[in-house]
Design a protein around this motif. Sequence first.
Motif, PDB file in Angstrom:
ATOM      1  N   UNK A 275       0.975  -1.059  -0.189  1.00 31.47           N
ATOM      2  CA  UNK A 275      -0.011  -0.046  -0.020  1.00 31.47           C
ATOM      3  C   UNK A 275       0.866   1.373  -0.106  1.00 31.47           C
ATOM      4  N   UNK A 276       0.869   2.129  -0.915  1.00 27.90           N
ATOM      5  CA  UNK A 276       1.635   3.349  -1.056  1.00 27.90           C
ATOM      6  C   UNK A 276       0.605   4.471  -1.148  1.00 27.90           C
ATOM      7  N   UNK A 277       0.740   5.008  -0.174  1.00 28.69           N
ATOM      8  CA  UNK A 277      -0.155   6.524   0.122  1.00 28.69           C
ATOM      9  C   UNK A 277       0.798   7.465   0.004  1.00 28.69           C
ATOM     10  N   UNK A 278       0.824   8.219  -0.682  1.00 31.54           N
ATOM     11  CA  UNK A 278       1.866   9.554  -0.936  1.00 31.54           C
ATOM     12  C   UNK A 278       1.050  10.505  -1.459  1.00 31.54           C
ATOM     13  N   UNK A 279       1.552  11.738  -0.953  1.00 33.56           N
ATOM     14  CA  UNK A 279       0.972  12.936  -1.436  1.00 33.56           C
ATOM     15  C   UNK A 279       1.682  13.186  -3.013  1.00 33.56           C
ATOM     16  N   UNK A 280       2.903  12.833  -3.181  1.00 36.13           N
ATOM     17  CA  UNK A 280       3.478  13.279  -4.455  1.00 36.13           C
ATOM     18  C   UNK A 280       3.288  12.251  -5.539  1.00 36.13           C
ATOM     19  N   UNK A 281       3.132  11.167  -5.127  1.00 35.31           N
ATOM     20  CA  UNK A 281       3.081   9.975  -6.112  1.00 35.31           C
ATOM     21  C   UNK A 281       1.886   9.067  -6.112  1.00 35.31           C
ATOM     22  N   UNK A 282       0.753   9.678  -5.496  1.00 39.81           N
ATOM     23  CA  UNK A 282      -0.509   8.947  -5.375  1.00 39.81           C
ATOM     24  C   UNK A 282      -0.838   7.929  -4.642  1.00 39.81           C
ATOM     25  N   UNK A 285      -1.792   0.395  -5.008  1.00 41.82           N
ATOM     26  CA  UNK A 285      -1.608  -0.871  -4.188  1.00 41.82           C
ATOM     27  C   UNK A 285      -0.765  -1.858  -5.361  1.00 41.82           C
ATOM     28  N   UNK A 286       0.523  -2.129  -5.034  1.00 42.74           N
ATOM     29  CA  UNK A 286       1.267  -2.972  -5.896  1.00 42.74           C
ATOM     30  C   UNK A 286       1.285  -4.413  -5.287  1.00 42.74           C
ATOM     31  N   UNK A 287       1.563  -4.994  -6.030  1.00 37.94           N
ATOM     32  CA  UNK A 287       1.586  -6.599  -5.932  1.00 37.94           C
ATOM     33  C   UNK A 287       2.859  -7.179  -6.495  1.00 37.94           C
TER      34      UNK A 287
END
Length: 470
Positions: A275-282, A285-287
């Motif tokens: 789970x990638x929750x980032x202001x700059x990169x959006x 959800x990668x697998x």
Amino acid sequence: MAIIQRIEYKIEHKYFAGFLQQAIDESGVKGSVEQENGVIRLTLDESDPKALERFSAYTQKYLPHSIFLGEITTERAEAEAAQSPFRSPAYPIAPCPLCLEEITDPASERYLDDTVCCTHYANEECYEDQDATCFSPHYNGNDTVLLCDAKKVRELFLVTDEEIKALFSIEKPTLKVTINDPELREITGKKFVRLKAPYNVKSVLAALNAKESGINTLFFNERPNEPFVVLVQEHLHMVRDNRISAPLKSLHPDPALNRFLNVAEEAEASQAIGAYLSRSRGISFPVLTDQGAKKVIDFPAFDLREVIDTMMNDDTRRRLLENFTKTFPHEAHALSEAMEGDLFDAICVVMGLEERSFEALSDLSLEFHGNGGLKIDMNFEEEGFDYAAMLGSIMSFRIAGVEPHYLAYSIFEAFGDMTVSVLGQLKREFKIDTFLLMGDLFENSVLFSRILSKFQISKPYFSSRIALDG
């Protein structure tokens, strides 16, 4: 016989082991230091009790704390010290306790010497910090507070023991803390500030001069490469890449997937859900599977114009927007002029906040001290995440008169619930139960705590050596 300590150390940096080598050299004890695969092995010969006492006294006085320290185990066994002394390269770390003693002791030959450069961690060269930072006793919207008198930390701020340990560690990270001093609250107009202890010779001398003048804090704009950490339930993680975080390997051209793969490698995970929750990169959800890494869910970029158009093309949402405009004409007008902002800018406008930023919304969420938030819509449609539903639910609660701090708390709690829900769905789909969490949204402790408390499917993995975001 020898005393053998195995010290878990969560990063490859060699300066902490170097401080131990310095203690061996200064005390005259027969011993050695080795570092490999995340473990520092300290071996001390027991044949000279007085030398052991000198080593113990030296480390108690001069060995700094490090935010990368883990568990320490001790045993007695037949062992010999390594033949060659440990050596460390130079690192951009703070002056060590021995350096501070030299700089601040009027009896020292190096008292107030601004050329002091730490060579006390078995380093043959020293790191020269070129710092153009200006420190001021006057607040002018500066983003960080420098603590000038360590003894006043609990008087001025509400901090835990773990936060104090991190604050005064050799890495000197910045922490977001609650202001306890009424005067400081009035000066800054804030309840929360970024706090830092003196982190190099220049800041040490500035703090010492201020302290002697009866000034407890200085204000400054922090350099971009300084470590900023979040500490929740004894989980300490660096928010963004900085001078002490582990550098990323180049494993994928996509920045989000590259960080994901670096964390997966660190976690020794051949399969993982992220789970990638980032202001700059959006938000994505990668697998990672045997076929490689890909984003199976990737939130579309937030576009306020599209969100407003979506609301206007739906009868129910249009009526909500019209009602919001009648109830809050100022906010509605500000929203029409904020089309280029990001999601958090738009949320701040809807909530009527003067400052429009993630940090403003995050700080507001920390003011709520209850349990359980409101249900903010975090829905998905065929096109992806439904920003209109989310913004519409915030408008509805605003119209209903919900207190801003409670609403802000609910928003971050909803991000946490959404994340856990999506990860649970992906677990069932891919039959993977290793979860890697990244992104600077986890700077918010409400979101971070929600993940830790609601994550029943598996223990989430946050890296301690790789920053959450770039």
